[in-house]
Write a protein that holds these residues in place. Structure first.
Motif, mmCIF file in Angstrom:
data_model
loop_
_atom_site.group_PDB
_atom_site.id
_atom_site.type_symbol
_atom_site.label_atom_id
_atom_site.label_comp_id
_atom_site.label_asym_id
_atom_site.label_seq_id
_atom_site.Cartn_x
_atom_site.Cartn_y
_atom_site.Cartn_z
ATOM 1 N N LYS A 102 0.851 -1.190 0.000
ATOM 2 C CA LYS A 102 0.000 0.000 0.000
ATOM 3 C C LYS A 102 0.885 1.236 0.000
ATOM 4 O O LYS A 102 1.917 1.293 0.673
ATOM 5 C CB LYS A 102 -0.912 -0.001 1.215
ATOM 6 C CG LYS A 102 -1.960 -1.082 1.175
ATOM 7 C CD LYS A 102 -2.911 -0.947 2.334
ATOM 8 C CE LYS A 102 -3.978 -2.018 2.237
ATOM 9 N NZ LYS A 102 -4.944 -1.908 3.337
ATOM 10 N N LYS A 103 0.449 2.265 -0.732
ATOM 11 C CA LYS A 103 1.193 3.512 -0.803
ATOM 12 C C LYS A 103 0.939 4.320 0.458
ATOM 13 O O LYS A 103 -0.049 4.148 1.170
ATOM 14 C CB LYS A 103 0.773 4.293 -2.047
ATOM 15 C CG LYS A 103 1.145 3.542 -3.311
ATOM 16 C CD LYS A 103 0.798 4.340 -4.530
ATOM 17 C CE LYS A 103 1.166 3.553 -5.770
ATOM 18 N NZ LYS A 103 0.773 4.235 -7.003
ATOM 19 N N ASP A 105 -0.006 7.403 0.888
ATOM 20 C CA ASP A 105 -1.237 8.182 0.863
ATOM 21 C C ASP A 105 -2.441 7.348 1.262
ATOM 22 O O ASP A 105 -3.324 7.811 1.995
ATOM 23 C CB ASP A 105 -1.466 8.774 -0.538
ATOM 24 C CG ASP A 105 -0.347 9.738 -0.934
ATOM 25 O OD1 ASP A 105 0.284 10.304 -0.004
ATOM 26 O OD2 ASP A 105 -0.105 9.900 -2.140
ATOM 27 N N GLU A 106 -2.500 6.094 0.786
ATOM 28 C CA GLU A 106 -3.617 5.216 1.118
ATOM 29 C C GLU A 106 -3.611 4.845 2.587
ATOM 30 O O GLU A 106 -4.655 4.810 3.245
ATOM 31 C CB GLU A 106 -3.547 3.958 0.266
ATOM 32 C CG GLU A 106 -3.776 4.181 -1.204
ATOM 33 C CD GLU A 106 -3.571 2.926 -2.023
ATOM 34 O OE1 GLU A 106 -3.434 1.848 -1.411
ATOM 35 O OE2 GLU A 106 -3.550 3.018 -3.253
ATOM 36 N N VAL A 107 -2.433 4.631 3.152
ATOM 37 C CA VAL A 107 -2.327 4.289 4.578
ATOM 38 C C VAL A 107 -2.753 5.471 5.427
ATOM 39 O O VAL A 107 -3.478 5.327 6.418
ATOM 40 C CB VAL A 107 -0.878 3.834 4.914
ATOM 41 C CG1 VAL A 107 -0.717 3.642 6.406
ATOM 42 C CG2 VAL A 107 -0.537 2.572 4.164
ATOM 43 N N ALA A 109 -4.833 7.824 4.605
ATOM 44 C CA ALA A 109 -6.285 8.002 4.480
ATOM 45 C C ALA A 109 -7.026 7.003 5.352
ATOM 46 O O ALA A 109 -8.058 7.324 5.944
ATOM 47 C CB ALA A 109 -6.683 7.850 3.013
ATOM 48 N N GLU A 110 -6.521 5.776 5.464
ATOM 49 C CA GLU A 110 -7.157 4.752 6.309
ATOM 50 C C GLU A 110 -7.032 5.135 7.784
ATOM 51 O O GLU A 110 -7.942 4.917 8.571
ATOM 52 C CB GLU A 110 -6.531 3.395 6.034
ATOM 53 C CG GLU A 110 -6.936 2.774 4.734
ATOM 54 C CD GLU A 110 -6.291 1.422 4.505
ATOM 55 O OE1 GLU A 110 -5.673 0.888 5.453
ATOM 56 O OE2 GLU A 110 -6.405 0.893 3.389
#
Length: 113
Positions: A102-103, A105-107, A109-110
């Motif tokens: 996972k990138k 940015d995605e982490v 956001a989570e």
């Protein structure tokens, strides 16, 4: 002594014609243009030739030739492969390899959510 084959060859160079004879080596005599065979000769009654003849007979009789190590149908790997084949037959997608990382940015956001 082996038979030598000589072939006359005409060479033109600077308007001069010269005839030269070429000599083939004895090991290649009779092996060009499909005459003879290359490689090691086969022995008709050898165990390998008998196995090959038996295999040819099985195939001619409609049998099948199995190669390699036989698989154990009750193993976990065979069950996994069967499940994978069933998913593909049902129209599913089979992912292979290592999962994507996972990138950042995605982490982030989570975590924020």
């Amino acid at each position: 002594m082996a038979k030598k084959i000589t072939t006359p060859v005409v060479i033109e160079f600077n308007d001069e014609i010269e005839t030269v004879e070429t000599v083939k080596a004895p090991s290649t005599v009779g092996k060009e243009a499909g005459k003879g065979s290359k490689g090691r000769p086969t022995v008709a009654g050898s165990a390998r030739q008998m196995r090959l003849a038996a295999r040819e007979a099985r195939v001619a009789a409609g049998g099948k030739v199995q190669r390699g190590r036989p698989s154990v149908q009750t193993s976990a790997r065979q069950a996994k492969l069967a499940a994978q084949a069933a998913r593909v037959a049902a129209g599913g997608v089979v992912k292979r390899g290592r999962p994507a990382i996972k990138k950042v940015d995605e982490v982030a956001a989570e975590v924020a959510a």
